[in-house]
Design an enzyme around this catalytic site. Structure first.
Site, PDB file in Angstrom:
ATOM      1  N   HIS A  27      -3.360 -11.796 -12.324  1.00  0.00           N
ATOM      2  CA  HIS A  27      -4.599 -12.010 -11.594  1.00  0.00           C
ATOM      3  C   HIS A  27      -5.592 -12.454 -12.660  1.00  0.00           C
ATOM      4  CE1 HIS A  27      -7.804 -10.942  -8.509  1.00  0.00           C
ATOM      5  NE2 HIS A  27      -8.461 -11.345  -9.585  1.00  0.00           N
ATOM      6  N   GLY A  65     -10.113  -7.911  -0.312  1.00  0.00           N
ATOM      7  CA  GLY A  65      -8.756  -8.144   0.170  1.00  0.00           C
ATOM      8  C   GLY A  65      -8.700  -8.426   1.652  1.00  0.00           C
ATOM      9  N   ARG A 121       0.795  -1.247   0.000  1.00  0.00           N
ATOM     10  CA  ARG A 121       0.000   0.000   0.000  1.00  0.00           C
ATOM     11  C   ARG A 121       0.816   1.280   0.000  1.00  0.00           C
ATOM     12  NH1 ARG A 121      -3.973  -2.903  -1.782  1.00  0.00           N
ATOM     13  NH2 ARG A 121      -5.321  -3.906  -0.258  1.00  0.00           N
ATOM     14  N   LYS A 157       3.087  -7.558 -13.629  1.00  0.00           N
ATOM     15  CA  LYS A 157       1.825  -8.034 -13.085  1.00  0.00           C
ATOM     16  C   LYS A 157       0.681  -7.478 -13.926  1.00  0.00           C
ATOM     17  CE  LYS A 157      -1.375  -9.452 -10.189  1.00  0.00           C
ATOM     18  NZ  LYS A 157      -1.555  -9.075  -8.801  1.00  0.00           N
ATOM     19  N   ASP A 163      -1.064 -12.936  -1.064  1.00  0.00           N
ATOM     20  CA  ASP A 163      -1.935 -11.855  -1.520  1.00  0.00           C
ATOM     21  C   ASP A 163      -2.317 -10.961  -0.339  1.00  0.00           C
ATOM     22  OD1 ASP A 163      -3.334 -10.237  -3.210  1.00  0.00           O
ATOM     23  OD2 ASP A 163      -4.953 -11.646  -3.622  1.00  0.00           O
ATOM     24  N   HIS A 172      -6.887  -3.976   4.384  1.00  0.00           N
ATOM     25  CA  HIS A 172      -7.845  -2.866   4.405  1.00  0.00           C
ATOM     26  C   HIS A 172      -8.274  -2.718   5.864  1.00  0.00           C
ATOM     27  CE1 HIS A 172      -8.405  -2.817   0.010  1.00  0.00           C
ATOM     28  NE2 HIS A 172      -8.453  -4.136   0.072  1.00  0.00           N
ATOM     29  N   ASN A 224      -0.335  -2.127  -7.577  1.00  0.00           N
ATOM     30  CA  ASN A 224      -1.581  -1.336  -7.537  1.00  0.00           C
ATOM     31  C   ASN A 224      -1.600  -0.350  -6.377  1.00  0.00           C
ATOM     32  OD1 ASN A 224      -1.821  -3.477  -5.730  1.00  0.00           O
ATOM     33  ND2 ASN A 224      -4.041  -3.665  -5.986  1.00  0.00           N
TER      34      ASN A 224
HETATM   35  O1  DOR Z   1      -8.863  -9.151  -2.983  1.00  0.00           O
HETATM   36  C1  DOR Z   1      -7.980  -8.579  -3.581  1.00  0.00           C
HETATM   37  N1  DOR Z   1      -7.390  -7.481  -3.068  1.00  0.00           N
HETATM   38  N2  DOR Z   1      -7.582  -9.049  -4.756  1.00  0.00           N
HETATM   39  C2  DOR Z   1      -6.705  -8.379  -5.516  1.00  0.00           C
HETATM   40  O2  DOR Z   1      -6.416  -8.831  -6.603  1.00  0.00           O
HETATM   41  C3  DOR Z   1      -6.142  -7.077  -5.084  1.00  0.00           C
HETATM   42  C4  DOR Z   1      -6.217  -6.955  -3.636  1.00  0.00           C
HETATM   43  C5  DOR Z   1      -5.989  -5.568  -3.131  1.00  0.00           C
HETATM   44  O3  DOR Z   1      -5.029  -4.924  -3.579  1.00  0.00           O
HETATM   45  O4  DOR Z   1      -6.733  -5.124  -2.258  1.00  0.00           O
HETATM   46 ZN    ZN Z   2      -5.072 -10.706  -7.489  1.00  0.00          ZN
HETATM   47 ZN    ZN Z   3      -2.904  -9.540  -5.167  1.00  0.00          ZN
END
Ligand code: DOR
Ligand code: ZN
Ligand code: ZN
Length: 418
Positions: free
Chosen positions: A187, A303, A75, A156, A287, A291, A105
């Site tokens: 993904h 996530g 993050r 990715k 993964d 959050h 991301n």
């Molecule tokens: O559940 C998920 N959260 N799947 C993902 O591919 C990304 C991830 C996130 O970055 O929160």
């Molecule tokens: Zn993913």
């Molecule tokens: Zn991921």
């Protein structure tokens, strides 16, 4: 550093007690018996700057290679209210993860050379453990940037919608991204797994399938491997241990246990364990997608966090006869290092980095929310019992975590030659 009486899983699959000598962050000797005086002589001859030698007696407890988690979302930058390099790497250190590879991301997304360099500066001196980066494929076609960037694990690519706006839909752009990359991590869910495989078959790149969660996807992986496509499969601990029954237990779990790909059935759990045991699936990656609780409760947020409990949960798998300690080490350390070409990591072997985890297999703990160090402040495994406990985490010969205490942020960027 001298480590005495460590229980190692040896190359022949048997277990044995060994002493290990570490100098300048590398393993320099593994043998039945290394005396203290002998160790002092050898170490100080090697490293004249040293003022003291660290000494650990494991009294027969396991020492395994540090976990390499190639699938985390730390993050940083842009979403540091959820996690940061520092809090995320603390979570890693506590969980026995000595190297993590961060996903693109973030905000800004890591899809330009400039954003990658910015990320490198942000991470510098902030991590307790070693790290590396995945670069992102962009819907605007950044294949020129992909060809330019150095020392990334992979490109990715998101083939489905997920957190962040990184889905790539155009076939033309996908082809260009795949053909510009040595390794593509995807993904991809269900039909998209097939699409990723066919793109890789056509473009000749290696393919890393993130977080497989369905029996049918495993079928696609088996088929592609047998046809000679250079493809690897990853599974997350949550897709092994949790299913829709856990999610549907109560109102809170219905909101917390939401992620992409979503949880599947207990049949899928069983298929994934079998594929992990028999070599079809190559790695475990978490993964780690933290959050805040408030964000999860307010609206649908995909996530869940992972690095803090992945190893201790997989040890539950060892205790329950679902996986051997030898195979656990392969899928959590050896294979991730091999696939992405992380030099000198993933094994306890002379010449390799001294990245270790000391385990207490007699200490099975119930996972509690109050004890979570990740900034998100919760765990999908709350109330579940671990198969053992991470006692000490060592990165390149330095203790970064021991019995609840964190030491120095010595983490640095790893080198990929994948
Ligand atoms: O559940 C998920 N959260 N799947 C993902 O591919 C990304 C991830 C996130 O970055 O929160
Ligand atoms: Zn993913
Ligand atoms: Zn991921």
């Amino acid at each position: 550093m001298l480590i005495k009486n460590a229980r190692l899983v040896l190359d022949n699959g048997e277990e044995g007690l060994r002493d290990i000598l570490v100098s300048k962050g590398k393993i320099t000797e593994i043998s039945q018996e290394i005396g203290i005086e002998d160790a002092i002589k050898k170490i100080f001859r090697n490293d004249t700057h040293l003022v003291k030698m660290e000494y650990l007696d494991l009294e027969g407890r396991y020492l395994i290679p540090g976990v390499i988690d190639v699938h985390v979302h730390m993050r940083d930058p842009g979403l540091t209210h959820k996690e940061s390099v520092t809090t995320g790497s603390m979570s890693c250190a506590k969980g026995g993860v000595t190297t993590f590879v961060d996903m693109p991301n973030t905000i800004p997304a890591t899809i330009t050379e400039e954003a990658l360099e910015e990320k490198r500066e942000i991470f510098n001196n902030k991590s307790y453990v070693d790290y590396g980066f995945h670069f992102g494929g962009s819907g605007d076609n950044n294949s020129q940037e992909i060809k330019k960037v150095k020392n990334v694990a992979s490109t990715k690519v998101f083939l489905n919608i997920s957190t962040g706006k990184m889905m790539v839909e155009s076939d033309e752009i996908l082809n260009e991204i795949f053909s510009s990359s040595k390794i593509v991590s995807v993904h991809a869910e269900e039909e998209m797994v097939k699409k990723a495989i066919s793109l890789s078959r056509k473009n000749g790149n290696r393919l890393y399938l993130c977080h497989l969660s369905l029996r049918e996807e495993i079928g696609e992986l088996i088929k592609a491997k047998s046809e000679g496509v250079k493809v690897y499969g990853e599974v997350t601990p949550h897709h092994l241990f949790l299913n829709t029954n856990h999610r549907d237990e109560n109102e809170e779990s219905k909101k917390l246990l939401i992620m992409k790909p979503d949880l599947k059935s207990s049949d899928d759990n069983r298929s994934l364990w079998e594929a992990l045991r028999n070599g079809t699936i190559d790695t475990v990656g978490t993964d780690h997608a933290p959050h805040l609780l408030s964000e999860k409760m307010e609206k649908t947020t995909f996530g869940i966090p992972g690095v803090e409990h992945s190893l201790e949960m997989m040890l539950r798998g060892v205790k329950d006869g679902k996986i051997s300690m030898k195979r656990l080490i392969e899928v959590m350390s050896g294979n991730p290092a091999k696939i992405f070409g992380i030099n000198n990591k993933g094994k306890i072997k002379v010449g390799y980095d001294a990245d270790f985890v000391e385990l207490d297999m007699d200490l099975e703990r119930i996972i509690k929310r109050e004890e979570v160090v990740s900034k998100c402040g919760w765990s999908p495994y709350e109330g579940m019992k671990t198969g053992g406990t991470v006692v000490t985490t060592i990165v390149r010969g330095e203790i970064v975590y021991k019995s609840g205490n964190f030491k120095n942020k010595i983490g640095r960027e790893v080198e990929f030659n994948g």
